[in-house]
Design a protein around this motif. Structure first.
Motif, PDB file in Angstrom:
ATOM      1  N   ALA B   8       0.838  -1.208   0.000  1.00 39.91           N
ATOM      2  CA  ALA B   8       0.000   0.000   0.000  1.00 39.91           C
ATOM      3  C   ALA B   8       0.870   1.253   0.000  1.00 39.91           C
ATOM      4  CB  ALA B   8      -0.926  -0.009   1.214  1.00 39.91           C
ATOM      5  N   GLU B   9       1.937   1.231   0.791  1.00 41.84           N
ATOM      6  CA  GLU B   9       2.843   2.388   0.832  1.00 41.84           C
ATOM      7  C   GLU B   9       3.497   2.617  -0.532  1.00 41.84           C
ATOM      8  OE1 GLU B   9       4.248   2.428   5.534  1.00 41.84           O
ATOM      9  OE2 GLU B   9       5.164   1.002   4.155  1.00 41.84           O
ATOM     10  N   ARG B  10       3.834   1.515  -1.204  1.00 36.98           N
ATOM     11  CA  ARG B  10       4.452   1.637  -2.529  1.00 36.98           C
ATOM     12  C   ARG B  10       3.475   2.187  -3.561  1.00 36.98           C
ATOM     13  NH1 ARG B  10       9.227  -1.606  -2.855  1.00 36.98           N
ATOM     14  NH2 ARG B  10       9.688  -2.324  -0.757  1.00 36.98           N
ATOM     15  N   GLN B  11       2.203   1.778  -3.422  1.00 35.83           N
ATOM     16  CA  GLN B  11       1.208   2.262  -4.384  1.00 35.83           C
ATOM     17  C   GLN B  11       0.994   3.766  -4.261  1.00 35.83           C
ATOM     18  OE1 GLN B  11      -1.928  -0.511  -3.464  1.00 35.83           O
ATOM     19  NE2 GLN B  11      -1.400  -1.888  -5.165  1.00 35.83           N
ATOM     20  N   ALA B  12       1.299   4.305  -3.074  1.00 35.76           N
ATOM     21  CA  ALA B  12       1.112   5.746  -2.851  1.00 35.76           C
ATOM     22  C   ALA B  12       2.302   6.570  -3.362  1.00 35.76           C
ATOM     23  CB  ALA B  12       0.901   6.015  -1.364  1.00 35.76           C
ATOM     24  N   LEU B  13       3.418   5.901  -3.683  1.00 36.55           N
ATOM     25  CA  LEU B  13       4.645   6.635  -4.026  1.00 36.55           C
ATOM     26  C   LEU B  13       4.506   7.582  -5.219  1.00 36.55           C
ATOM     27  CD1 LEU B  13       7.537   4.054  -3.438  1.00 36.55           C
ATOM     28  CD2 LEU B  13       6.922   6.042  -2.044  1.00 36.55           C
ATOM     29  N   PRO B  14       3.878   7.157  -6.321  1.00 38.11           N
ATOM     30  CA  PRO B  14       3.813   8.065  -7.482  1.00 38.11           C
ATOM     31  C   PRO B  14       3.125   9.394  -7.157  1.00 38.11           C
ATOM     32  CG  PRO B  14       3.282   5.834  -8.137  1.00 38.11           C
ATOM     33  CD  PRO B  14       3.326   5.834  -6.633  1.00 38.11           C
ATOM     34  N   GLU B  15       2.167   9.347  -6.227  1.00 38.53           N
ATOM     35  CA  GLU B  15       1.486  10.593  -5.865  1.00 38.53           C
ATOM     36  C   GLU B  15       2.339  11.427  -4.906  1.00 38.53           C
ATOM     37  OE1 GLU B  15      -2.837  12.053  -4.109  1.00 38.53           O
ATOM     38  OE2 GLU B  15      -2.571   9.994  -4.805  1.00 38.53           O
ATOM     39  N   ILE B  16       2.963  10.739  -3.945  1.00 40.27           N
ATOM     40  CA  ILE B  16       3.750  11.449  -2.921  1.00 40.27           C
ATOM     41  C   ILE B  16       5.063  11.978  -3.501  1.00 40.27           C
ATOM     42  CG2 ILE B  16       4.987  11.154  -0.730  1.00 40.27           C
ATOM     43  CD1 ILE B  16       2.977   8.882  -0.103  1.00 40.27           C
ATOM     44  N   LEU B  17       5.673  11.161  -4.372  1.00 40.95           N
ATOM     45  CA  LEU B  17       7.005  11.506  -4.918  1.00 40.95           C
ATOM     46  C   LEU B  17       6.985  11.360  -6.441  1.00 40.95           C
ATOM     47  CD1 LEU B  17       9.120   9.608  -2.244  1.00 40.95           C
ATOM     48  CD2 LEU B  17       8.993  12.090  -2.508  1.00 40.95           C
ATOM     49  N   PRO B  18       6.262  12.267  -7.123  1.00 40.20           N
ATOM     50  CA  PRO B  18       6.066  12.099  -8.564  1.00 40.20           C
ATOM     51  C   PRO B  18       7.348  12.189  -9.395  1.00 40.20           C
ATOM     52  CG  PRO B  18       5.219  14.222  -7.814  1.00 40.20           C
ATOM     53  CD  PRO B  18       5.544  13.429  -6.583  1.00 40.20           C
ATOM     54  N   HIS B  19       8.395  12.801  -8.857  1.00 43.30           N
ATOM     55  CA  HIS B  19       9.631  12.951  -9.638  1.00 43.30           C
ATOM     56  C   HIS B  19      10.611  11.799  -9.413  1.00 43.30           C
ATOM     57  CE1 HIS B  19       8.349  16.909 -10.838  1.00 43.30           C
ATOM     58  NE2 HIS B  19       8.174  17.234  -9.574  1.00 43.30           N
ATOM     59  N   TRP B  20      10.212  10.834  -8.592  1.00 43.03           N
ATOM     60  CA  TRP B  20      11.087   9.700  -8.298  1.00 43.03           C
ATOM     61  C   TRP B  20      10.564   8.458  -8.995  1.00 43.03           C
ATOM     62  CZ3 TRP B  20      15.380  10.083  -4.864  1.00 43.03           C
ATOM     63  CH2 TRP B  20      15.555  11.362  -4.317  1.00 43.03           C
ATOM     64  N   THR B  21      11.481   7.647  -9.515  1.00 45.61           N
ATOM     65  CA  THR B  21      11.088   6.403 -10.182  1.00 45.61           C
ATOM     66  C   THR B  21      11.811   5.231  -9.516  1.00 45.61           C
ATOM     67  OG1 THR B  21      12.865   6.711 -11.785  1.00 45.61           O
ATOM     68  CG2 THR B  21      10.693   7.511 -12.420  1.00 45.61           C
ATOM     69  N   MET B  22      11.310   4.041  -9.759  1.00 45.04           N
ATOM     70  CA  MET B  22      11.979   2.860  -9.214  1.00 45.04           C
ATOM     71  C   MET B  22      13.240   2.578 -10.036  1.00 45.04           C
ATOM     72  SD  MET B  22      10.448   1.814  -6.512  1.00 45.04           S
ATOM     73  CE  MET B  22      11.293   0.227  -6.324  1.00 45.04           C
ATOM     74  N   ALA B  23      14.318   2.227  -9.341  1.00 41.23           N
ATOM     75  CA  ALA B  23      15.577   1.869 -10.005  1.00 41.23           C
ATOM     76  C   ALA B  23      15.390   0.563 -10.763  1.00 41.23           C
ATOM     77  CB  ALA B  23      16.683   1.715  -8.970  1.00 41.23           C
ATOM     78  N   ALA B  24      16.132   0.398 -11.848  1.00 45.39           N
ATOM     79  CA  ALA B  24      16.078  -0.853 -12.622  1.00 45.39           C
ATOM     80  C   ALA B  24      16.740  -1.963 -11.811  1.00 45.39           C
ATOM     81  CB  ALA B  24      16.796  -0.665 -13.955  1.00 45.39           C
ATOM     82  N   GLY B  25      16.005  -3.014 -11.510  1.00 50.07           N
ATOM     83  CA  GLY B  25      16.590  -4.188 -10.870  1.00 50.07           C
ATOM     84  C   GLY B  25      16.965  -4.041  -9.409  1.00 50.07           C
ATOM     85  N   ARG B  26      16.508  -2.935  -8.770  1.00 51.66           N
ATOM     86  CA  ARG B  26      16.814  -2.753  -7.346  1.00 51.66           C
ATOM     87  C   ARG B  26      15.596  -2.176  -6.648  1.00 51.66           C
ATOM     88  NH1 ARG B  26      21.770   0.950  -6.090  1.00 51.66           N
ATOM     89  NH2 ARG B  26      21.408   0.043  -4.034  1.00 51.66           N
ATOM     90  N   ASP B  27      15.476  -2.469  -5.373  1.00 58.37           N
ATOM     91  CA  ASP B  27      14.401  -1.858  -4.599  1.00 58.37           C
ATOM     92  C   ASP B  27      14.898  -0.502  -4.096  1.00 58.37           C
ATOM     93  OD1 ASP B  27      11.886  -1.702  -3.510  1.00 58.37           O
ATOM     94  OD2 ASP B  27      12.460  -2.706  -1.641  1.00 58.37           O
ATOM     95  N   ALA B  28      14.872   0.469  -4.978  1.00 61.20           N
ATOM     96  CA  ALA B  28      15.453   1.789  -4.698  1.00 61.20           C
ATOM     97  C   ALA B  28      14.733   2.843  -5.516  1.00 61.20           C
ATOM     98  CB  ALA B  28      16.944   1.785  -5.060  1.00 61.20           C
ATOM     99  N   LEU B  29      14.723   4.058  -5.012  1.00 63.59           N
ATOM    100  CA  LEU B  29      14.138   5.201  -5.714  1.00 63.59           C
ATOM    101  C   LEU B  29      15.233   6.030  -6.364  1.00 63.59           C
ATOM    102  CD1 LEU B  29      11.521   6.416  -3.073  1.00 63.59           C
ATOM    103  CD2 LEU B  29      10.987   5.645  -5.394  1.00 63.59           C
ATOM    104  N   VAL B  30      14.940   6.547  -7.541  1.00 62.00           N
ATOM    105  CA  VAL B  30      15.931   7.322  -8.293  1.00 62.00           C
ATOM    106  C   VAL B  30      15.344   8.673  -8.699  1.00 62.00           C
ATOM    107  CG1 VAL B  30      17.342   7.413 -10.404  1.00 62.00           C
ATOM    108  CG2 VAL B  30      16.998   5.238  -9.218  1.00 62.00           C
ATOM    109  N   ARG B  31      16.192   9.706  -8.624  1.00 65.18           N
ATOM    110  CA  ARG B  31      15.793  11.046  -9.065  1.00 65.18           C
ATOM    111  C   ARG B  31      16.956  11.626  -9.850  1.00 65.18           C
ATOM    112  NH1 ARG B  31      13.507  15.985 -10.166  1.00 65.18           N
ATOM    113  NH2 ARG B  31      12.523  17.062  -8.436  1.00 65.18           N
ATOM    114  N   LYS B  32      16.692  12.096 -11.055  1.00 64.58           N
ATOM    115  CA  LYS B  32      17.706  12.777 -11.848  1.00 64.58           C
ATOM    116  C   LYS B  32      17.410  14.268 -11.856  1.00 64.58           C
ATOM    117  CE  LYS B  32      18.576   8.773 -14.770  1.00 64.58           C
ATOM    118  NZ  LYS B  32      18.730   8.226 -16.118  1.00 64.58           N
ATOM    119  N   LEU B  33      18.438  15.066 -11.711  1.00 66.17           N
ATOM    120  CA  LEU B  33      18.275  16.513 -11.669  1.00 66.17           C
ATOM    121  C   LEU B  33      19.284  17.176 -12.593  1.00 66.17           C
ATOM    122  CD1 LEU B  33      18.101  16.495  -7.831  1.00 66.17           C
ATOM    123  CD2 LEU B  33      16.302  17.541  -9.195  1.00 66.17           C
TER     124      LEU B  33
END
Lengths: 96, 96
Positions: B8-33
């Motif tokens: 449930a917490e993961r499903q909320a991520l796109p709304e809470i952190l719209p600029h962050w995406t899931m890393a490829a092949g890892r349980d991690a969040l990524v942000r490029k700036l």
């Protein structure tokens, strides 16, 4: 514009910059560093950032907690130049 | 110890952190700036470093001139926890 290092200049690198190695598959120098913790590692990065800005030549680098990996190459020359060895030597001076 | 995010917490991520995406092949969040130049990029990194140290949770990150890539995961939990979303939200506050 900075010119690519000559063969003779490259042969001198291991003596001048013994802690730097050639990057895999790229004409670039790499240095890995380990510090006591994030505070020390980022403090060092701040010092390198000031050097880089003053020299108008910037590293590619990554940091994970107490570890830093620095890659130096000259993008607009397409490989290693005196800008890279100059920045590498300046970084080494921070570590003396 | 921080616990891994629930479904449930993961499903909320796109709304809470719209600029962050899931890393490829890892349980991690990524942000490029992307910033105007190295000075702005490293200045931002310094602000994130202060946040990270205060929260005792540190990013994996890389910088090339005006670009920064930040990866957040909780190593001792083996994946994403509230520490990561907390740091990501704090980073977003710097950008408001």
């Amino acid at each position: 514009m900075a010119t690519i290092l000559t063969k003779a200049e490259r042969q001198a690198l291991p003596e001048i910059l013994p802690h730097w190695t050639m990057a895999a598959g790229r004409d670039a120098l790499v240095r890995k560093l380990v510090f006591a913790d994030f505070s020390e590692a980022f403090g060092f990065m701040a010092r390198v950032a000031l050097l880089a800005e003053a020299m108008n030549h910037h590293p590619e680098w990554s940091n994970v907690y107490n570890r830093i990996e620095i890659t130096l190459t000259t993008h607009d020359a397409g490989g290693l130049t005196g800008k890279d060895t100059g920045l590498a030597r300046a970084i080494e001076q921070l570590l003396v």
